[in-house]
Design a protein around this motif. Structure first.
Motif, PDB file in Angstrom:
ATOM      1  N   PHE A  44     -67.426  -6.431-104.460  1.00 61.96           N
ATOM      2  CA  PHE A  44     -68.563  -5.787-103.791  1.00 61.96           C
ATOM      3  C   PHE A  44     -68.723  -6.335-102.367  1.00 61.96           C
ATOM      4  O   PHE A  44     -68.817  -5.580-101.402  1.00 61.96           O
ATOM      5  CB  PHE A  44     -69.861  -6.022-104.585  1.00 61.96           C
ATOM      6  CG  PHE A  44     -71.093  -5.627-103.829  1.00 61.96           C
ATOM      7  CD1 PHE A  44     -71.514  -4.306-103.799  1.00 61.96           C
ATOM      8  CD2 PHE A  44     -71.823  -6.565-103.087  1.00 61.96           C
ATOM      9  CE1 PHE A  44     -72.635  -3.922-103.062  1.00 61.96           C
ATOM     10  CE2 PHE A  44     -72.935  -6.200-102.349  1.00 61.96           C
ATOM     11  CZ  PHE A  44     -73.348  -4.867-102.342  1.00 61.96           C
ATOM     12  N   TRP A  45     -68.729  -7.680-102.270  1.00 61.65           N
ATOM     13  CA  TRP A  45     -68.937  -8.277-100.943  1.00 61.65           C
ATOM     14  C   TRP A  45     -67.825  -7.874 -99.979  1.00 61.65           C
ATOM     15  O   TRP A  45     -68.051  -7.738 -98.775  1.00 61.65           O
ATOM     16  CB  TRP A  45     -69.043  -9.804-101.055  1.00 61.65           C
ATOM     17  CG  TRP A  45     -70.276 -10.205-101.806  1.00 61.65           C
ATOM     18  CD1 TRP A  45     -70.348 -10.784-103.035  1.00 61.65           C
ATOM     19  CD2 TRP A  45     -71.637  -9.991-101.390  1.00 61.65           C
ATOM     20  NE1 TRP A  45     -71.655 -10.958-103.414  1.00 61.65           N
ATOM     21  CE2 TRP A  45     -72.470 -10.478-102.421  1.00 61.65           C
ATOM     22  CE3 TRP A  45     -72.232  -9.429-100.252  1.00 61.65           C
ATOM     23  CZ2 TRP A  45     -73.873 -10.431-102.349  1.00 61.65           C
ATOM     24  CZ3 TRP A  45     -73.611  -9.384-100.174  1.00 61.65           C
ATOM     25  CH2 TRP A  45     -74.414  -9.873-101.209  1.00 61.65           C
ATOM     26  N   ALA A  46     -66.631  -7.659-100.511  1.00 59.00           N
ATOM     27  CA  ALA A  46     -65.500  -7.291 -99.653  1.00 59.00           C
ATOM     28  C   ALA A  46     -65.723  -5.965 -98.945  1.00 59.00           C
ATOM     29  O   ALA A  46     -65.252  -5.767 -97.827  1.00 59.00           O
ATOM     30  CB  ALA A  46     -64.220  -7.224-100.485  1.00 59.00           C
ATOM     31  N   ILE A  47     -66.451  -5.055 -99.585  1.00 63.01           N
ATOM     32  CA  ILE A  47     -66.615  -3.746 -98.930  1.00 63.01           C
ATOM     33  C   ILE A  47     -67.955  -3.611 -98.201  1.00 63.01           C
ATOM     34  O   ILE A  47     -68.239  -2.567 -97.634  1.00 63.01           O
ATOM     35  CB  ILE A  47     -66.365  -2.571 -99.902  1.00 63.01           C
ATOM     36  CG1 ILE A  47     -67.395  -2.525-101.025  1.00 63.01           C
ATOM     37  CG2 ILE A  47     -64.934  -2.643-100.460  1.00 63.01           C
ATOM     38  CD1 ILE A  47     -67.335  -1.223-101.811  1.00 63.01           C
ATOM     39  N   VAL A  48     -68.744  -4.685 -98.224  1.00 66.16           N
ATOM     40  CA  VAL A  48     -69.988  -4.671 -97.436  1.00 66.16           C
ATOM     41  C   VAL A  48     -69.650  -4.588 -95.943  1.00 66.16           C
ATOM     42  O   VAL A  48     -70.276  -3.866 -95.180  1.00 66.16           O
ATOM     43  CB  VAL A  48     -70.839  -5.924 -97.766  1.00 66.16           C
ATOM     44  CG1 VAL A  48     -71.892  -6.181 -96.708  1.00 66.16           C
ATOM     45  CG2 VAL A  48     -71.482  -5.753 -99.134  1.00 66.16           C
ATOM     46  N   ASP A  49     -68.637  -5.357 -95.531  1.00 68.49           N
ATOM     47  CA  ASP A  49     -68.118  -5.243 -94.168  1.00 68.49           C
ATOM     48  C   ASP A  49     -66.616  -5.548 -94.246  1.00 68.49           C
ATOM     49  O   ASP A  49     -66.234  -6.708 -94.434  1.00 68.49           O
ATOM     50  CB  ASP A  49     -68.833  -6.228 -93.236  1.00 68.49           C
ATOM     51  CG  ASP A  49     -68.330  -6.101 -91.799  1.00 68.49           C
ATOM     52  OD1 ASP A  49     -67.265  -5.467 -91.586  1.00 68.49           O
ATOM     53  OD2 ASP A  49     -69.007  -6.622 -90.891  1.00 68.49           O
TER      54      ASP A  49
END
Ligand code: G3I
Length: 376
Positions: A356-361
């Motif tokens: 999830f965090w990888a696609i936040v930015d």
């Protein structure tokens, strides 16, 4: 002023100690549960690129998922797909006995919460009751020798196919904006274009695609009509898929887009091949939806899975002139059809994973995205 000096000094020392301790160590706790609605919203992050959708289920072994995950759904997504509830076995279990109530719950919920709905799926060889393919005597037509299949058999099956499309699309007109009209028609083997085990193909031949899309367009001219499949982006299946779609499009059959399912694996993911294929389908004039995204973790670490997701979303953004929707095939790992591979963005406790965090930015490492959020 009558101050108790020793006590006062102790209090000051304690305060200073706390200030020093918090200053030296972390200001945040990485193990603290994260509130699902507090993290950045995917639908906002990708608002300028494409819709971000999710598939949910009210059927089967986890019917409570839909109710329990509405916080995640409403915060992160702006498009909804029914994982099983709009398939032919759910909507028309017996001939003429349409059963819309479960799917209606999902569609009404979506409409109430400003989520678009992708309809999945009208014509498939799977999750389709046998009655669609029985002749007047009750025998399965596709199990007869080829030469024994009569014109009357074909007419009967064509009529049922068209009737199903007519009833379902009429019922959802104005609520379902895009349909996977035909699902998984192309063969996995290079010797044939169409998968040879599909009763639709055995009985109606290649014509079933033409019949389905033409009817769908007639019933709801506003709906976007998709051909949906697994692996159409892979070299082994791409040529056959392109040839099939091109010849239908050349004839004027109304196909507006291709759904690339996206059941991928972190291990061995070939983003270049996927991107190349997306451009090839776009050259046919097709809109691209990623319809069933999940990236399995078999043989990979959480960090490798996160990196796979990051690479994918960077690529999706680069191609957002043609990709208009990306749908995840489930909310949390424990309700995924691939749950043994933990392929989604949230764990069983609805906690965001590194993926999830990888696609936040996608321009930053996932840890940085997470830590920036935790430090706020
Ligand atoms: O509804 C019955 C339930 O009554 C019973 O108790 C339970 C016991 O196993 O089975 C339930 O049905 C299951 C159904 O999901 C609902 O949960 C079926 O066994 C199971 O086979 C079915 O799996 C679905 C699969 O399609 C079937 O083809 C998955 O949830 C669904 O994620 C999957 O989705 C497909 C897409 O439609 C097309 N692309 C591939 C994708 C993954 O296979």
């Amino acid at each position: 002023m009558n101050r108790n000096f020793p006590q006062f000094r102790r209090a000051v020392a304690l305060i200073m100690l706390v200030v020093l301790a918090t200053g030296c160590t972390s200001l945040y706790d990485r193990n603290k549960p994260i509130v699902a609605l507090d993290v950045p919203s995917l639908r906002d992050i990708y608002a300028d690129y494409f819709d971000v959708g999710v598939a949910v289920s009210l059927a089967g072994w986890s019917p409570q998922t839909f109710a329990n995950h509405q916080d995640l759904i409403e915060w992160h997504f702006n498009s909804l797909t029914a994982e099983n509830e709009m398939k032919p076995d759910a909507l028309q279990p017996r001939e003429g006995a349409f059963s819309f109530s479960t799917a209606d719950k999902m569609v009404d919920y979506a409409v109430d919460n400003n989520l678009k709905v992708r309809g999945h799926t009208l014509v498939w060889h799977n999750q389709t009751p046998a009655w669609f393919f029985r002749d007047e005597a009750g025998d399965l037509i596709h199990e007869k020798p080829k030469e024994a299949i009569t014109e009357a058999d074909r007419e009967l099956v064509k009529r049922r196919l068209e009737e199903h499309i007519e009833q379902v699309m009429t019922h959802y007109a104005g609520k379902v904006y895009a349909w996977d009209v035909v699902n998984e028609a192309v063969s996995d083997h290079y010797t044939t274009t169409h998968r040879p085990d599909s009763p639709w193909y055995i009985i109606l031949g290649e014509d079933f695609m033409r019949i389905a899309f033409t009817k769908a367009h007639e019933v709801d001219p506003e709906a976007k009509l998709f051909y949906n499949d697994y692996n159409p982006e892979m070299y082994y299946k791409r040529g056959r898929t392109i040839d099939m779609l091109k010849s239908l499009l050349d004839e004027g059959v109304p196909i507006h887009g291709i759904g690339i399912q996206g059941h991928w694996s972190a291990n061995g993911l070939n983003v270049r091949e996927i991107e190349e294929s997306i451009r090839m389908y776009a050259e046919l004039g097709l809109e691209i939806h990623i319809t069933e995204l999940d990236v399995g973790r078999k043989g990979a670490t959480e960090a490798q899975q996160a990196e796979a997701y990051r690479q994918l979303f960077r690529m999706f953004k680069r191609n957002s002139d043609v990709i208009t929707s990306v749908t995840f095939w489930g909310t949390t790992d424990d309700v995924s059809w691939r749950r043994d591979e933990n392929p989604l963005l949230f764990d069983a406790k609805k906690q965001p994973k590194p993926a999830f965090w990888a696609i936040v930015d996608t321009e930053k490492p996932w840890q940085q995205n997470r830590d920036e959020y935790l430090r706020r």
